[in-house]
Design an enzyme around this catalytic site. Structure first.
Site, mmCIF file in Angstrom:
data_model
loop_
_atom_site.group_PDB
_atom_site.id
_atom_site.type_symbol
_atom_site.label_atom_id
_atom_site.label_comp_id
_atom_site.label_asym_id
_atom_site.label_seq_id
_atom_site.Cartn_x
_atom_site.Cartn_y
_atom_site.Cartn_z
ATOM 1 N N LYS A 166 32.843 61.027 50.970
ATOM 2 C CA LYS A 166 32.229 60.748 49.355
ATOM 3 C C LYS A 166 31.491 61.669 48.920
ATOM 4 O O LYS A 166 31.672 62.115 47.687
ATOM 5 C CB LYS A 166 31.421 59.217 49.691
ATOM 6 C CG LYS A 166 30.824 58.750 48.508
ATOM 7 C CD LYS A 166 30.096 57.507 48.699
ATOM 8 C CE LYS A 166 29.334 57.007 47.310
ATOM 9 N NZ LYS A 166 28.660 55.968 47.517
ATOM 10 N N GLU B 65 29.146 67.300 59.430
ATOM 11 C CA GLU B 65 30.349 67.057 60.430
ATOM 12 C C GLU B 65 31.729 67.239 59.905
ATOM 13 O O GLU B 65 32.349 68.116 60.272
ATOM 14 C CB GLU B 65 30.170 65.803 61.148
ATOM 15 C CG GLU B 65 29.013 65.532 61.888
ATOM 16 C CD GLU B 65 27.805 64.896 61.059
ATOM 17 O OE1 GLU B 65 27.668 64.936 59.908
ATOM 18 O OE2 GLU B 65 26.942 64.186 61.732
ATOM 19 N N GLY C 265 29.782 53.817 51.255
ATOM 20 C CA GLY C 265 30.714 54.476 52.202
ATOM 21 C C GLY C 265 31.060 53.539 53.163
ATOM 22 O O GLY C 265 32.359 53.366 53.671
ATOM 23 N N ARG C 266 30.320 52.559 53.643
ATOM 24 C CA ARG C 266 30.796 51.474 54.901
ATOM 25 C C ARG C 266 31.577 50.450 54.186
ATOM 26 O O ARG C 266 32.155 49.599 55.212
ATOM 27 C CB ARG C 266 29.583 51.015 55.398
ATOM 28 C CG ARG C 266 28.500 50.370 54.749
ATOM 29 C CD ARG C 266 27.177 50.197 55.461
ATOM 30 N NE ARG C 266 25.957 49.720 54.638
ATOM 31 C CZ ARG C 266 25.229 50.608 54.218
ATOM 32 N NH1 ARG C 266 25.308 52.061 53.994
ATOM 33 N NH2 ARG C 266 24.154 50.081 53.260
ATOM 34 N N GLU D 106 23.738 49.476 59.740
ATOM 35 C CA GLU D 106 23.607 50.279 58.391
ATOM 36 C C GLU D 106 23.088 49.637 57.202
ATOM 37 O O GLU D 106 21.984 50.098 56.472
ATOM 38 C CB GLU D 106 24.927 51.292 57.870
ATOM 39 C CG GLU D 106 24.400 52.653 57.313
ATOM 40 C CD GLU D 106 25.176 53.980 57.195
ATOM 41 O OE1 GLU D 106 25.422 54.800 58.318
ATOM 42 O OE2 GLU D 106 25.982 53.996 56.158
ATOM 43 N N HIS E 32 35.279 41.313 82.051
ATOM 44 C CA HIS E 32 35.098 41.974 83.506
ATOM 45 C C HIS E 32 34.063 42.885 83.332
ATOM 46 O O HIS E 32 33.891 44.060 84.304
ATOM 47 C CB HIS E 32 36.344 42.553 83.863
ATOM 48 C CG HIS E 32 37.357 41.291 84.209
ATOM 49 N ND1 HIS E 32 37.633 40.871 85.380
ATOM 50 C CD2 HIS E 32 38.359 40.692 83.419
ATOM 51 C CE1 HIS E 32 38.620 39.842 85.313
ATOM 52 N NE2 HIS E 32 38.970 39.931 84.168
ATOM 53 N N LYS F 235 19.330 63.960 59.915
ATOM 54 C CA LYS F 235 20.321 64.957 59.648
ATOM 55 C C LYS F 235 19.384 66.237 58.957
ATOM 56 O O LYS F 235 19.821 67.439 59.087
ATOM 57 C CB LYS F 235 20.977 64.483 58.290
ATOM 58 C CG LYS F 235 22.051 63.452 58.232
ATOM 59 C CD LYS F 235 22.524 63.034 56.977
ATOM 60 C CE LYS F 235 23.620 61.887 57.060
ATOM 61 N NZ LYS F 235 24.158 61.687 55.578
HETATM 62 O O1 F6P Z 1 25.932 57.805 58.122
HETATM 63 C C1 F6P Z 1 25.600 57.996 56.904
HETATM 64 C C2 F6P Z 1 26.517 58.076 55.908
HETATM 65 O O2 F6P Z 1 25.856 58.474 54.714
HETATM 66 C C3 F6P Z 1 27.352 57.041 55.855
HETATM 67 O O3 F6P Z 1 26.786 55.845 54.925
HETATM 68 C C4 F6P Z 1 28.500 57.397 55.433
HETATM 69 O O4 F6P Z 1 29.673 56.269 55.390
HETATM 70 C C5 F6P Z 1 28.924 58.685 55.878
HETATM 71 O O5 F6P Z 1 27.549 59.153 56.161
HETATM 72 C C6 F6P Z 1 30.033 59.638 55.638
HETATM 73 O O6 F6P Z 1 29.369 60.332 54.310
HETATM 74 P P1 F6P Z 1 30.516 60.986 53.568
HETATM 75 O O7 F6P Z 1 31.725 59.878 53.178
HETATM 76 O O8 F6P Z 1 29.890 61.367 52.380
HETATM 77 O O9 F6P Z 1 30.944 62.297 53.972
#
Ligand code: F6P
Length: 545
Positions: free
Chosen positions: A206, A212, A266-267, A352, A383, A511
């Site tokens: 987003k 990452e 995002g979620r 979240e 199990h 972060k």
């Molecule tokens: O983990 C935090 C967060 O902001 C989530 O809400 C989101 O889904 C994820 O990081 C990834 O963010 P982006 O889509 O901006 O890379």
């Protein structure tokens, strides 16, 4: 903001709880064998059976009254109509618009968002058709065989969970892979099996700034450049983002970017172009069915009275256990191997959203909010951790989820799976009394001394609450409804707890500090101010790295 403890229905609930909390679920069923008719809801081909819960009609009536007093209806309407209910980010919360199948406009800042949504869906269709029918070529003229989605959190968990769930709909289609972790072993493990000529990376972020994702995307670029010129990588990258500038700066053609909007959390984003890998994997027609299933649940949530409204009842039950029974954990138990990522997906969606400790007025709250969400697909969980569910000291409400029809032809397997799912809910509810244990041991010829010795260990208290969600088959449409059901449960619970379910400030501090720790790892000396433990950990890493 009024504290929920101040509502008359809450006080009535408190009083009611003290009257019913000692009643065993067995007793409820003995007194009213047909309570499953009273406490079940049918929706399309779904059956939501919530009769194995610590409730009477009075409980439900009081919880419904509570929902009314807390003005749940108004929050639902605000969400659907694009009010900026995510007030800490000044954003509307409109994942429902992404799957709006009606011709109703949805307004944000005086503008209808529906034409923009439809245009992106059209672009997704054109693109996915092109890739799926082999017309989109890699740099050497070969068709794409493998999609790699690079994203994390909401830009990974939804598409990953859905593509796993809908595997049967990928007939002779593309292979799909997901890279989310910054741990280089994930990217390495994925790409080492792939052919650079036939791979397409979807960079899903987003913000297009997530550490990452950007690190993985850059490493993927380097990997591609081992066998092609930099200019050729355009055929091997597309982006899904709200940040066009950063996408272009990364080197992805603006033509190959699929946008979405800041009002998609995002979620809750798998319904947007974040769902591109899903559409590539199962085709756009199937993706539309997924959207339609979610839309049908949206209509149910928005229009059906609360007494027959599945997400509302789910949310109220969660509140009931969390607040009154002090249950701090909730298990998600899908009896379908293809739903094995569903608990992980819901961990982000619920925790979240509702893992908050200040209310909408910014005041620290003195009650607990979101329980820990966890789970595993059946029967593997049986199990592993069901011992604790049955005989441990915690009461852990659980959702059992089971499609009636499988996609394989091993019917006997499915009958056994089904029997286990249903039997577990029965066992958790009924338990086994001391007398029943004794009778069982006696009839197996066990002597009196052994009976006395063994029986305490073989008693099951039972009385453990469960919901059971059955549906016809794990189709795209049913999966859409199932996911939307849980999304709306989250909204309900956030409303009851008086919190903002739609921001996520709690992910920021880690972060921020990771950036400073990284500087210290990379530099000769320690630049940051850290506590003694953190300092020691960094020093140890630097010594041995
Ligand atoms: O983990 C935090 C967060 O902001 C989530 O809400 C989101 O889904 C994820 O990081 C990834 O963010 P982006 O889509 O901006 O890379």
């Amino acid at each position: 903001m009024t504290q929920f403890t101040e509502y008359p229905s809450f006080n009535a609930l408190t009083e009611h709880f003290s009257r019913i909390n000692q009643i065993h679920l067995r007793t409820h069923f003995a007194q009213n064998p047909s309570r499953c008719n009273q406490f079940s809801i049918e929706f399309n081909n779904f059956l939501f059976d919530y009769s194995k819960n610590h409730i009477t009609q009075e409980t439900i009536d009081l919880l419904l009254k509570f929902a009314e007093e807390i003005e749940l209806k108004s929050l639902i309407e605000k969400m659907f109509s694009g009010e900026k209910i995510n007030f800490t980010e000044n954003r509307a919360v409109l994942h429902t618009a992404l799957r709006n199948q009606s011709d109703r406009p949805v307004m944000v800042d005086g503008q209808d968002v529906m034409p923009g949504i439809k245009s992106v869906l059209d672009r997704m269709r054109t693109f996915t058709d092109k890739v799926r029918n082999g017309h989109w070529k890699g740099f050497s003229g070969k068709a794409i065989t493998d999609i790699v989605n690079i994203g994390i959190g909401g830009s990974d968990l939804g598409p990953y969970m859905v593509t796993e769930a809908l595997k049967p709909f990928n007939q002779d289609g593309l292979n799909i892979h997901f890279v989310s972790n910054i741990d280089g072993s994930q990217l390495t493990d994925v790409v080492e099996k792939l052919n650079q000529e036939t791979v397409l990376f979807v960079i899903a972020s987003k913000t297009f700034t997530t550490q990452e994702t950007m690190t993985n995307a850059n490493s993927a670029k380097k990997w591609l450049c081992r066998s092609m010129n930099h200019a050729d990588i355009v055929n091997h990258f597309v982006a899904v983002s709200t940040n066009a500038e950063a996408v272009v700066e990364f080197g992805i053609d603006a033509e190959n970017m699929f946008e979405f909007w800041d009002w998609v959390g995002g979620r809750f984003s798998l319904w947007s172009s974040i769902g591109l890998p899903i559409a590539l994997y199962i085709g756009m027609d199937r993706f539309d069915e997924l959207l339609d299933g979610a839309f049908q649940m949206d209509e149910h949530f928005r229009n059906v009275n609360f007494a027959n409204n599945i997400p509302v009842i789910m949310g109220l039950l969660g509140f009931w256990y969390n607040h009154f029974f002090q249950c701090k954990s909730h298990a998600i138990l899908p009896y379908d191997q293809h739903l094995h990522r569903f608990p992980a997906y819901l961990q982000q969606a619920e925790m979240e959203s509702n893992g908050k400790s200040v209310n909408r007025d910014g005041q620290v709250i003195d009650y607990s909010t979101c329980p820990v969400i966890w789970g595993e697909s059946g029967t593997n969980g049986q199990h592993a951790f069901y011992q604790l569910l049955h005989q441990g000291t915690h009461m852990i409400p659980a959702d059992f989820i089971l499609p009636v029809k499988p996609y394989h032809d091993l019917q006997q397997h499915h009958d056994i799976l089904t029997a286990n799912c249903i039997a577990q809910t029965e066992a958790l509810m009924m338990g086994k009394t001391k007398d029943e244990v004794r009778q069982e041991l006696e009839s197996s010829g066990v002597d009196e001394a052994s009976i006395n010795h063994l029986s305490p260990h073989k008693v099951f208290k039972g009385n453990k609450p469960t919901n059971t969600i059955l549906f016809d088959q794990l189709t795209p449409r049913n999966l859409g409804s199932l996911i939307a059901m849980y999304e709306h449960k989250i909204t309900v619970q956030g409303c009851l707890w008086g919190i903002n379910s739609f921001d996520q400030w709690g992910v920021e501090l880690g972060k921020q500090l990771a950036k400073q720790v990284l500087v210290d790892i990379d530099s000769e000396t320690m630049t940051g101010q850290h506590d003694g433990s953190t300092q020691q950990l960094i020093a140890f890493y630097k010594k041995y790295k």
